[in-house]
Design a protein around this motif. Structure first.
Motif, PDB file in Angstrom:
ATOM      1  N   ARG A 139     -28.920  -4.831 -26.025  1.00 26.11           N
ATOM      2  CA  ARG A 139     -30.002  -4.743 -25.063  1.00 26.11           C
ATOM      3  C   ARG A 139     -31.333  -4.522 -25.774  1.00 26.11           C
ATOM      4  O   ARG A 139     -31.384  -3.914 -26.843  1.00 26.11           O
ATOM      5  CB  ARG A 139     -29.733  -3.615 -24.072  1.00 26.11           C
ATOM      6  N   GLU A 143     -35.135  -2.359 -21.952  1.00 25.62           N
ATOM      7  CA  GLU A 143     -33.985  -2.229 -21.053  1.00 25.62           C
ATOM      8  C   GLU A 143     -33.311  -0.874 -21.253  1.00 25.62           C
ATOM      9  O   GLU A 143     -32.954  -0.199 -20.279  1.00 25.62           O
ATOM     10  CB  GLU A 143     -32.990  -3.361 -21.317  1.00 25.62           C
ATOM     11  N   GLU A 146     -35.930   1.992 -20.037  1.00 19.09           N
ATOM     12  CA  GLU A 146     -36.077   2.084 -18.579  1.00 19.09           C
ATOM     13  C   GLU A 146     -34.798   2.591 -17.926  1.00 19.09           C
ATOM     14  O   GLU A 146     -34.848   3.345 -16.945  1.00 19.09           O
ATOM     15  CB  GLU A 146     -36.469   0.717 -18.020  1.00 19.09           C
ATOM     16  N   ALA A 147     -33.641   2.217 -18.500  1.00 20.46           N
ATOM     17  CA  ALA A 147     -32.370   2.641 -17.904  1.00 20.46           C
ATOM     18  C   ALA A 147     -32.185   4.153 -17.983  1.00 20.46           C
ATOM     19  O   ALA A 147     -31.598   4.759 -17.080  1.00 20.46           O
ATOM     20  CB  ALA A 147     -31.200   1.935 -18.600  1.00 20.46           C
ATOM     21  N   GLY A 405     -25.277   3.036 -23.237  1.00 16.20           N
ATOM     22  CA  GLY A 405     -26.718   3.112 -23.005  1.00 16.20           C
ATOM     23  C   GLY A 405     -27.400   4.234 -23.752  1.00 16.20           C
ATOM     24  O   GLY A 405     -28.630   4.355 -23.701  1.00 16.20           O
ATOM     25  N   GLY A 425     -27.526   8.274 -22.361  1.00 13.55           N
ATOM     26  CA  GLY A 425     -27.721   7.325 -21.291  1.00 13.55           C
ATOM     27  C   GLY A 425     -27.369   7.939 -19.948  1.00 13.55           C
ATOM     28  O   GLY A 425     -26.811   9.043 -19.888  1.00 13.55           O
ATOM     29  N   ASN A 427     -25.059   7.358 -17.813  1.00 13.02           N
ATOM     30  CA  ASN A 427     -23.649   7.512 -17.430  1.00 13.02           C
ATOM     31  C   ASN A 427     -22.821   8.236 -18.486  1.00 13.02           C
ATOM     32  O   ASN A 427     -21.593   8.190 -18.462  1.00 13.02           O
ATOM     33  CB  ASN A 427     -23.041   6.119 -17.187  1.00 13.02           C
TER      34      ASN A 427
END
Length: 428
Positions: A139, A143, A146-147, A405, A425, A427
């Protein structure tokens, strides 16, 4: 700035170097402008010499009680005196025209610089492969940012428009950590002196490093004769303007972490997403001031210092020697360091290291007195990114990204992050 005497001595070599830059021959035009300047100087000097001679003749005529002759001579002196301002103005104007023309011509490339019209003519010099397995794809940084909610382009656009970003939380800290790490490396291991310079400079400083007048549209004017710096190269190099240094003082090596501001006037439509091409960004700059015979060696040293940043971050990169058509205006020779970014599956510039010879020094009147012979000569200047902090952040995020992420923090940066080894990230 070019030396008109060197052009006169070997106009063919000057024109050959310009041809390598894709420019038409200019030596004949420049020599003609210099002839006009010399003619104006000669005319002014001849008039002054005539006035001096007439003054003596007037004295002799008065001593001989030849009033008629004295009156005639005094009338000629009065006429010459009336003409003097115009002669001086013509001399000043001829010098201005020549200087402006010389200032608009790019530096002459070194003999070893590869020929080429654009980036396709650049030649790989060397490369470094990270010890970690290189991600072939992934990614992009925006990306990822922002995630996890720590990179906000929409908020920045509301504040300032396009090509700005707001970093938050651990990403903001990671960018700060990168800058501090680079400064510590260059000051403690590479012998650079840290400087905190102004980020507002005057016309003379921008002219000295050749941002003005040619690249005026790429700069941000701040009003009242000030400009926001496009790079700390400007204030750091100008620290020696209008100075005569002792040879024993050289080399001088400066580094600074500053915000940089660029209008990106010619970049419409390029890298519109993310942080690659911003109006405002942070960069650690390296500047060296050397004696002429040491500048080539210093160029290789500066490149190695910039490379050390990426080696310690364990990032894959390559060094490119820029061709004649892709070099900067003030450069004699430039190395670009390009770091691998898996989000784009390509290499992107993260540092540019250039040797400028005496090109900038002539514009700044920066000189040194030789240890032997005591002759006064122009210094050589060099500048490089050590490195661009925002692009280093991009490279770390994309190369150290994890499937969930999150972003692993390189070990060399963890002390600057309070021991944190991972930016989580959503999650995780």
């Amino acid at each position: 700035m070019h030396d008109i005497r060197a052009i006169r001595e070997n106009p063919e070599a000057f024109d050959r170097d310009l041809e390598r830059r894709g420019l038409a021959p200019l030596s004949a035009e420049l020599i003609a402008l210099d002839d006009a300047r010399k003619g104006a100087v000669s005319a002014a000097q001849a008039a002054q010499e005539r006035r001096n001679a007439l003054s003596k003749e007037i004295g002799a005529a008065k001593k001989a009680k030849d009033e008629a002759r004295a009156t005639e001579l005094m009338a000629e002196v009065a006429r010459l005196k009336e003409e003097a301002p115009a002669l001086e103005a013509a001399q000043t104007e001829a010098a201005r025209i020549l200087d402006e023309r010389l200032a608009a011509i790019p530096n002459r490339p070194k003999e070893e610089v590869p020929p080429g019209a654009d980036e396709h003519g650049n030649v790989e010099y060397r490369r470094f492969d990270a010890s970690r397995e290189r991600l072939a794809q992934g990614r992009q940084h925006f990306e990822l940012g922002e995630a996890i909610g720590l990179m906000d382009f929409e908020a920045a656009a509301k504040l300032s428009g396009s090509r700005f970003v707001v970093l938050k939380g651990q990403l903001a800290r990671l960018e700060r950590a990168l800058g501090q790490f680079m400064l510590d490396l260059h000051t403690t291991e590479h012998g650079y002196t840290e400087v905190v310079p102004p980020v507002l400079v005057r016309d003379e400083a921008m002219f000295g490093t050749a941002q003005l007048p040619k690249f005026r549209d790429d700069q941000f004017a701040a009003g009242d004769g000030f400009w926001l710096i496009p790079t700390a190269e400007v204030p750091l190099t100008n620290l020696v303007r209008e100075n005569i240094l002792a040879e024993d003082e050289l080399p001088l090596r400066f580094t600074a972490l500053t915000p940089c501001f660029r209008a990106e006037a010619g970049a419409a439509g390029r890298d519109t997403r993310g942080m690659l091409r911003q109006h405002q960004f942070n960069k650690v700059e390296l500047v060296s001031i050397t004696a002429p015979e040491k500048s080539a060696e210093e160029h290789e040293r500066m490149l190695a210092c910039a490379e050390a940043v990426l080696k310690k971050l364990d990032l894959t990169y390559r060094v490119m020697t820029l061709c004649t058509g892709d070099m900067g205006f003030a450069s004699q020779k430039t190395y670009d360091i390009e770091v691998w970014v898996p989000g784009q599956q390509t290499y992107r510039e993260i540092s540019s290291c250039s040797v400028c010879g005496d090109f900038q020094a002539r514009r700044m009147n920066a000189r040194y007195r030789a240890r032997e012979g005591r002759a006064v000569n122009f210094v050589h200047t060099l500048n490089g990114s050590g490195v661009a902090v925002g692009r280093a952040l991009i490279a770390v995020m994309e190369n150290y990204q994890n499937p969930d992420g999150s972003v692993t923090i390189p070990s060399v940066l963890q002390p600057y992050m309070g021991g944190l080894n991972r930016i989580e990230g959503p999650n995780t």
